[in-house]
Design an enzyme around this catalytic site. Structure first.
Site, mmCIF file in Angstrom:
data_model
loop_
_atom_site.group_PDB
_atom_site.id
_atom_site.type_symbol
_atom_site.label_atom_id
_atom_site.label_comp_id
_atom_site.label_asym_id
_atom_site.label_seq_id
_atom_site.Cartn_x
_atom_site.Cartn_y
_atom_site.Cartn_z
ATOM 1 N N HIS A 172 -7.594 -5.748 -0.019
ATOM 2 C CA HIS A 172 -6.376 -4.940 0.070
ATOM 3 C C HIS A 172 -5.565 -5.444 1.270
ATOM 4 O O HIS A 172 -5.891 -5.143 2.414
ATOM 5 C CB HIS A 172 -6.816 -3.486 0.289
ATOM 6 C CG HIS A 172 -5.710 -2.501 0.388
ATOM 7 N ND1 HIS A 172 -4.979 -2.088 -0.697
ATOM 8 C CD2 HIS A 172 -5.212 -1.822 1.460
ATOM 9 C CE1 HIS A 172 -4.081 -1.195 -0.292
ATOM 10 N NE2 HIS A 172 -4.194 -1.023 1.009
ATOM 11 N N LYS B 135 4.204 2.131 -2.390
ATOM 12 C CA LYS B 135 4.646 3.352 -3.087
ATOM 13 C C LYS B 135 6.092 3.625 -2.654
ATOM 14 O O LYS B 135 6.965 3.966 -3.462
ATOM 15 C CB LYS B 135 3.773 4.556 -2.711
ATOM 16 C CG LYS B 135 2.242 4.362 -2.867
ATOM 17 C CD LYS B 135 1.475 5.654 -2.525
ATOM 18 C CE LYS B 135 0.063 5.520 -1.983
ATOM 19 N NZ LYS B 135 -0.931 4.782 -2.687
ATOM 20 N N SER C 155 0.821 -1.212 0.000
ATOM 21 C CA SER C 155 0.000 0.000 0.000
ATOM 22 C C SER C 155 0.861 1.271 0.000
ATOM 23 O O SER C 155 1.726 1.407 -0.853
ATOM 24 C CB SER C 155 -0.955 -0.076 1.189
ATOM 25 O OG SER C 155 -2.095 0.662 0.906
ATOM 26 N N TRP D 284 -10.001 0.472 -5.207
ATOM 27 C CA TRP D 284 -9.459 1.796 -4.859
ATOM 28 C C TRP D 284 -8.055 1.958 -5.454
ATOM 29 O O TRP D 284 -7.660 3.034 -5.881
ATOM 30 C CB TRP D 284 -9.435 1.896 -3.332
ATOM 31 C CG TRP D 284 -8.966 3.165 -2.711
ATOM 32 C CD1 TRP D 284 -7.836 3.350 -1.979
ATOM 33 C CD2 TRP D 284 -9.622 4.439 -2.723
ATOM 34 N NE1 TRP D 284 -7.752 4.648 -1.530
ATOM 35 C CE2 TRP D 284 -8.839 5.344 -1.974
ATOM 36 C CE3 TRP D 284 -10.820 4.905 -3.301
ATOM 37 C CZ2 TRP D 284 -9.186 6.683 -1.790
ATOM 38 C CZ3 TRP D 284 -11.162 6.242 -3.107
ATOM 39 C CH2 TRP D 284 -10.349 7.112 -2.360
HETATM 40 C C1 GCU Z 1 -5.359 4.821 1.694
HETATM 41 C C2 GCU Z 1 -4.771 5.629 0.562
HETATM 42 C C3 GCU Z 1 -3.940 4.753 -0.376
HETATM 43 C C4 GCU Z 1 -2.935 3.949 0.415
HETATM 44 C C5 GCU Z 1 -3.626 3.203 1.527
HETATM 45 C C6 GCU Z 1 -2.705 2.465 2.499
HETATM 46 O O1 GCU Z 1 -6.320 3.959 1.220
HETATM 47 O O2 GCU Z 1 -5.821 6.260 -0.108
HETATM 48 O O3 GCU Z 1 -3.278 5.546 -1.341
HETATM 49 O O4 GCU Z 1 -2.217 3.096 -0.436
HETATM 50 O O5 GCU Z 1 -4.338 4.116 2.333
HETATM 51 O O6 GCU Z 1 -1.530 2.755 2.592
HETATM 52 O O7 GCU Z 1 -3.212 1.614 3.217
#
Ligand code: GCU
Length: 409
Positions: free
Chosen positions: A388, A251, A247, A338
């Site tokens: 997720h 990144k 998540s 998402w």
């Molecule tokens: C939120 C956010 C995402 C991210 C995620 C996470 O959903 O919008 O961009 O990847 O958190 O890190 O769990």
């Protein structure tokens, strides 16, 4: 961006319908800023790659922090019978000192007990502390919120995300640090001051720091410092390092891999927008959500892209291209709309043209694979059935891909 809308307003308009994706064209990777074509891998590595890296440094994730005056390493604990006797477990405090002040993080490390010679290593940050990531009940509590309290005092609550035993069984070492220790994941000045930037830029205004730096930049920098520290371990081969993240930490892993060529395998699990997903598909999260809810993840100037997802001058295949020709693994999940699983896959397909310059294929397929079919290549991809999350099933594929180049099964 001048006027910011509320999260509710933005989220109410989020698109999840593939038929509403606008027509788009993909910004070219192999055309330099002066309009000339990238001819070969040399041209790529020396010119175009640098242009894209600079772009991400200036516009997205910012520069690495100034190197603190001193970095030191102290072994706090060692157990030779961890994970039922399969691993040596160490907890190592990394301390960064600058102008008389310091910040410390504690790295949790497992090394296979029967390692003959050096072993490859998997490293990544964790969300809720080492104690929450490990299944063992004597792991030190790490990861504090802004009030100095543990972000989770539930031991093992995220141990499903860190299958240390399976990693050890495959002959890899594994290391993790809680990301809050590097930059507490909150927006605002308090978090910034507690971060590594607060240490090295004590006199600079928060706005000036944010103009040039970001939390994701700090976390990625932290991964490189973990790798430095692992270089002191007798049984770890830092030439065989795989950086992982789920998540927002996916990144982060991508950015760490982009900046630090020592990461030979880079794993993005459900990294979504700002990670592997293409913004211009306009499906799932978008830039406006990111800069509204998580402004600290990016440099402050990134907010000029809010609302412009469909025609950004770049897209996330640019970020992925910075990994080429190293091994890149992209994992998505069917219910994680998402994060736009298909957009994560397609960015990998588009980044493959840079792999071709090196005489390799990159992503081996061009159609989005069916759920639970592992596609393994210089760019690997899978779409796990489910939410997720990062689960053992995801790890198995990443370790398979890394095993191929790191001589592990
Ligand atoms: C939120 C956010 C995402 C991210 C995620 C996470 O959903 O919008 O961009 O990847 O958190 O890190 O769990």
């Amino acid at each position: 961006m001048n006027k910011r809308r509320s999260v509710e307003e933005i989220v109410a308009e989020i698109n999840y319908d593939e038929s509403k994706i606008p027509e788009y064209s993909i910004p070219p990777l192999l055309v330099k800023n002066d309009g000339s074509a990238v001819e070969n891998s040399w041209d790529w590595m020396n010119f175009r790659r640098a242009e894209i890296l600079n772009f991400y440094r200036e516009e997205v994730f910012g520069d690495a922090p100034l190197l603190p005056e001193q970095m030191s390493r102290e072994v706090l604990t060692v157990r030779h019978d961890a994970l039922g006797g399969k691993a040596i477990r160490k907890e190592i405090r990394l301390t960064f000192t600058h102008q008389g002040h310091s910040r410390s993080w504690t790295m949790l490390l497992y090394i296979p007990v029967n390692a003959s010679g050096k072993v490859p290593v998997v490293l990544g940050l964790n969300f809720k502390g080492n104690h929450a990531s490990a299944g063992e009940d004597d792991v030190l509590i790490t990861g504090l919120d802004l009030a100095g309290n543990p972000v989770s005092d539930e031991r093992g609550c995220q141990s499903h995300r860190w299958p240390f035993e399976a990693i050890i069984d495959r002959g890899f070492a594994a290391a993790t640090v809680c990301y809050h220790d590097i930059y507490p994941d909150f927006s605002g000045e308090d978090a910034l001051r507690k971060s590594i930037y607060g240490l090295v830029y004590p006199q600079m205004s928060a706005a000036d720091i944010h103009r040039k730096h970001s939390a994701i930049g700090a976390w990625a920098w932290g991964l490189s410092r973990m790798l430095d520290a692992l270089g002191s371990e007798e049984h770890i081969d830092t030439d065989r390092a795989m950086v992982t993240g789920h998540s927002r930490l996916g990144k982060t892993a991508l950015w760490a891999g982009a900046v630090d060529l020592r990461f030979k395998v880079v794993v993005s699990n459900d990294s979504g927008h700002g990670g592997a997903a293409l913004f211009r598909r306009c499906i799932g999260e978008n830039a406006e959500v990111l800069v509204t809810v998580f402004p600290h993840w990016f440099v402050s100037g990134f907010d000029k892209y809010a609302g412009k997802d469909a025609d950004l001058p770049f897209d996330q295949h640019f970020l992925l291209s910075l990994i080429a020709p190293r091994t890149l693994c992209i994992g998505s999940a069917t219910k994680d709309l998402w994060a736009d699983p298909k957009g994560e896959f397609l960015a990998g397909v588009h980044a493959s043209e840079v792999y071709w310059l090196f005489g390799v294929r990159g992503m081996p397929v061009s159609e989005h694979p069916a759920p639970d079919v592992n596609v393994t290549g210089e760019i690997s991809y899978h779409l796990r059935t489910g939410e997720h999350e990062i689960l053992l099933q995801d790890w198995e594929h990443y370790l398979d891909a890394a095993g191929k180049i790191f001589d592990r099964k």
